[in-house]
Design a protein around this motif. Structure first.
Motif, mmCIF file in Angstrom:
data_model
loop_
_atom_site.group_PDB
_atom_site.id
_atom_site.type_symbol
_atom_site.label_atom_id
_atom_site.label_comp_id
_atom_site.label_asym_id
_atom_site.label_seq_id
_atom_site.Cartn_x
_atom_site.Cartn_y
_atom_site.Cartn_z
ATOM 1 N N GLY A 6 0.779 -1.226 0.000
ATOM 2 C CA GLY A 6 0.000 0.000 0.000
ATOM 3 C C GLY A 6 0.811 1.276 0.000
ATOM 4 N N THR A 7 2.075 1.218 0.361
ATOM 5 C CA THR A 7 2.887 2.431 0.432
ATOM 6 C C THR A 7 3.551 2.769 -0.901
ATOM 7 N N PHE A 8 3.403 1.920 -1.901
ATOM 8 C CA PHE A 8 4.050 2.130 -3.190
ATOM 9 C C PHE A 8 3.051 2.608 -4.228
ATOM 10 N N LYS A 9 3.478 3.569 -5.059
ATOM 11 C CA LYS A 9 2.629 4.059 -6.140
ATOM 12 C C LYS A 9 2.616 3.066 -7.298
ATOM 13 N N ARG A 10 3.799 2.503 -7.575
ATOM 14 C CA ARG A 10 3.937 1.523 -8.666
ATOM 15 C C ARG A 10 4.842 0.399 -8.217
ATOM 16 N N VAL A 11 4.604 -0.778 -8.764
ATOM 17 C CA VAL A 11 5.473 -1.924 -8.542
ATOM 18 C C VAL A 11 5.871 -2.450 -9.908
ATOM 19 N N ILE A 12 7.181 -2.542 -10.137
ATOM 20 C CA ILE A 12 7.693 -3.042 -11.414
ATOM 21 C C ILE A 12 8.599 -4.222 -11.129
ATOM 22 N N GLU A 42 10.391 8.285 -7.073
ATOM 23 C CA GLU A 42 9.890 8.071 -5.716
ATOM 24 C C GLU A 42 8.592 7.272 -5.729
ATOM 25 N N GLY A 43 8.478 6.362 -4.771
ATOM 26 C CA GLY A 43 7.252 5.580 -4.627
ATOM 27 C C GLY A 43 7.162 4.374 -5.531
ATOM 28 N N THR A 44 8.198 4.097 -6.313
ATOM 29 C CA THR A 44 8.194 2.932 -7.194
ATOM 30 C C THR A 44 9.088 1.853 -6.612
ATOM 31 N N LEU A 45 8.530 0.673 -6.443
ATOM 32 C CA LEU A 45 9.272 -0.487 -5.945
ATOM 33 C C LEU A 45 9.674 -1.331 -7.142
ATOM 34 N N PHE A 46 10.968 -1.572 -7.283
ATOM 35 C CA PHE A 46 11.497 -2.431 -8.344
ATOM 36 C C PHE A 46 11.856 -3.771 -7.707
ATOM 37 N N LEU A 47 11.279 -4.852 -8.220
ATOM 38 C CA LEU A 47 11.499 -6.175 -7.638
ATOM 39 C C LEU A 47 12.282 -7.075 -8.585
#
Length: 116
Positions: A6-12, A42-47
Protein backbone atom coordinates in the motif's frame (compact mmCIF):
# COMPACT_ATOMS: atom_id res chain seq x y z
CA UNK A 1 5.64 -4.41 4.49
CA UNK A 2 5.83 -6.16 1.11
CA UNK A 3 2.62 -8.11 1.53
CA UNK A 4 0.35 -5.06 1.59
CA UNK A 5 2.17 -2.95 -1.01
CA UNK A 6 0.00 0.00 0.00
CA UNK A 7 2.89 2.43 0.43
CA UNK A 8 4.05 2.13 -3.19
CA UNK A 9 2.63 4.06 -6.14
CA UNK A 10 3.94 1.52 -8.67
CA UNK A 11 5.47 -1.92 -8.54
CA UNK A 12 7.69 -3.04 -11.41
CA UNK A 13 9.15 -6.53 -11.61
CA UNK A 14 12.02 -7.67 -13.76
CA UNK A 15 10.75 -10.83 -15.38
CA UNK A 16 13.21 -13.68 -15.54
CA UNK A 17 16.06 -14.30 -13.14
CA UNK A 18 18.47 -11.78 -11.67
CA UNK A 19 21.77 -12.32 -9.91
CA UNK A 20 20.76 -11.38 -6.36
CA UNK A 21 24.38 -10.90 -5.31
CA UNK A 22 24.04 -7.42 -6.81
CA UNK A 23 23.61 -4.54 -4.43
CA UNK A 24 21.64 -1.33 -4.78
CA UNK A 25 23.98 0.16 -7.39
CA UNK A 26 23.91 -2.95 -9.57
CA UNK A 27 20.12 -3.27 -9.45
CA UNK A 28 19.68 0.46 -10.13
CA UNK A 29 21.99 0.10 -13.14
CA UNK A 30 19.80 -2.74 -14.51
CA UNK A 31 16.73 -0.53 -14.17
CA UNK A 32 18.35 2.40 -15.93
CA UNK A 33 20.51 0.74 -18.59
CA UNK A 34 18.43 -2.26 -19.63
CA UNK A 35 14.93 -0.79 -19.36
CA UNK A 36 15.50 2.97 -19.61
CA UNK A 37 13.50 3.51 -16.40
CA UNK A 38 14.35 6.02 -13.69
CA UNK A 39 15.54 4.23 -10.52
CA UNK A 40 15.15 7.56 -8.64
CA UNK A 41 11.38 7.61 -9.17
CA UNK A 42 9.89 8.07 -5.72
CA UNK A 43 7.25 5.58 -4.63
CA UNK A 44 8.19 2.93 -7.19
CA UNK A 45 9.27 -0.49 -5.95
CA UNK A 46 11.50 -2.43 -8.34
CA UNK A 47 11.50 -6.18 -7.64
CA UNK A 48 13.98 -8.84 -8.73
CA UNK A 49 13.95 -12.62 -8.26
CA UNK A 50 16.86 -15.05 -8.16
CA UNK A 51 17.39 -18.38 -9.87
CA UNK A 52 15.98 -20.51 -7.03
CA UNK A 53 12.80 -18.35 -6.84
CA UNK A 54 12.72 -18.58 -3.03
CA UNK A 55 13.92 -15.01 -2.48
CA UNK A 56 13.29 -11.59 -3.94
CA UNK A 57 15.06 -8.24 -3.66
CA UNK A 58 13.45 -4.88 -4.02
CA UNK A 59 14.77 -1.33 -4.18
CA UNK A 60 12.85 1.89 -3.73
CA UNK A 61 14.09 5.48 -3.70
CA UNK A 62 12.82 7.61 -0.80
CA UNK A 63 13.75 11.30 -1.18
CA UNK A 64 17.23 11.08 0.32
CA UNK A 65 18.35 7.55 -0.52
CA UNK A 66 17.54 4.00 -1.50
CA UNK A 67 15.88 1.36 0.61
CA UNK A 68 16.59 -2.29 -0.15
CA UNK A 69 14.26 -5.07 0.91
CA UNK A 70 15.07 -8.77 0.82
CA UNK A 71 12.49 -11.46 1.43
CA UNK A 72 13.39 -15.15 1.56
CA UNK A 73 10.67 -17.77 1.86
CA UNK A 74 11.22 -20.51 4.40
CA UNK A 75 9.15 -22.94 2.36
CA UNK A 76 8.07 -22.78 -1.27
CA UNK A 77 8.93 -20.52 -4.18
CA UNK A 78 7.58 -17.38 -5.79
CA UNK A 79 5.57 -17.87 -8.96
CA UNK A 80 7.75 -15.34 -10.74
CA UNK A 81 7.08 -14.45 -14.38
CA UNK A 82 9.89 -16.13 -16.30
CA UNK A 83 8.66 -15.80 -19.87
CA UNK A 84 11.02 -12.98 -20.94
CA UNK A 85 13.62 -10.47 -19.80
CA UNK A 86 11.39 -7.44 -19.56
CA UNK A 87 10.28 -5.04 -16.88
CA UNK A 88 6.59 -5.31 -16.12
CA UNK A 89 4.34 -3.02 -14.11
CA UNK A 90 2.00 -4.83 -11.74
CA UNK A 91 -1.46 -3.81 -10.66
CA UNK A 92 -2.36 -3.89 -6.96
CA UNK A 93 -4.20 -7.20 -7.49
CA UNK A 94 -1.27 -8.79 -9.34
CA UNK A 95 1.17 -7.68 -6.64
CA UNK A 96 -1.07 -9.14 -3.92
CA UNK A 97 -1.31 -12.46 -5.81
CA UNK A 98 2.49 -12.59 -6.16
CA UNK A 99 3.04 -11.93 -2.43
CA UNK A 100 0.46 -14.60 -1.52
CA UNK A 101 2.28 -17.21 -3.62
CA UNK A 102 0.05 -17.24 -6.68
CA UNK A 103 0.97 -16.49 -10.28
CA UNK A 104 0.81 -12.91 -11.44
CA UNK A 105 -1.49 -13.85 -14.32
CA UNK A 106 -4.90 -14.99 -13.22
CA UNK A 107 -5.69 -18.54 -14.31
CA UNK A 108 -9.37 -17.65 -14.64
CA UNK A 109 -10.15 -16.61 -18.19
CA UNK A 110 -13.18 -14.56 -19.10
CA UNK A 111 -14.72 -15.55 -22.40
CA UNK A 112 -17.17 -13.35 -24.23
CA UNK A 113 -20.11 -15.22 -25.53
CA UNK A 114 -20.92 -14.59 -29.18
CA UNK A 115 -24.46 -13.48 -29.78
CA UNK A 116 -25.87 -14.68 -33.09
Amino acid sequence: MLRSGGTFKRVIVRCGKTDLRKGISGLAAIIQLEYDLNPLEEGTLFLFCGNKRNSIKGICFDRDGYCMVVKRLTDGVYQWPRNSDEARALSVEEFARLMEGFTVESSIRVYERKVE
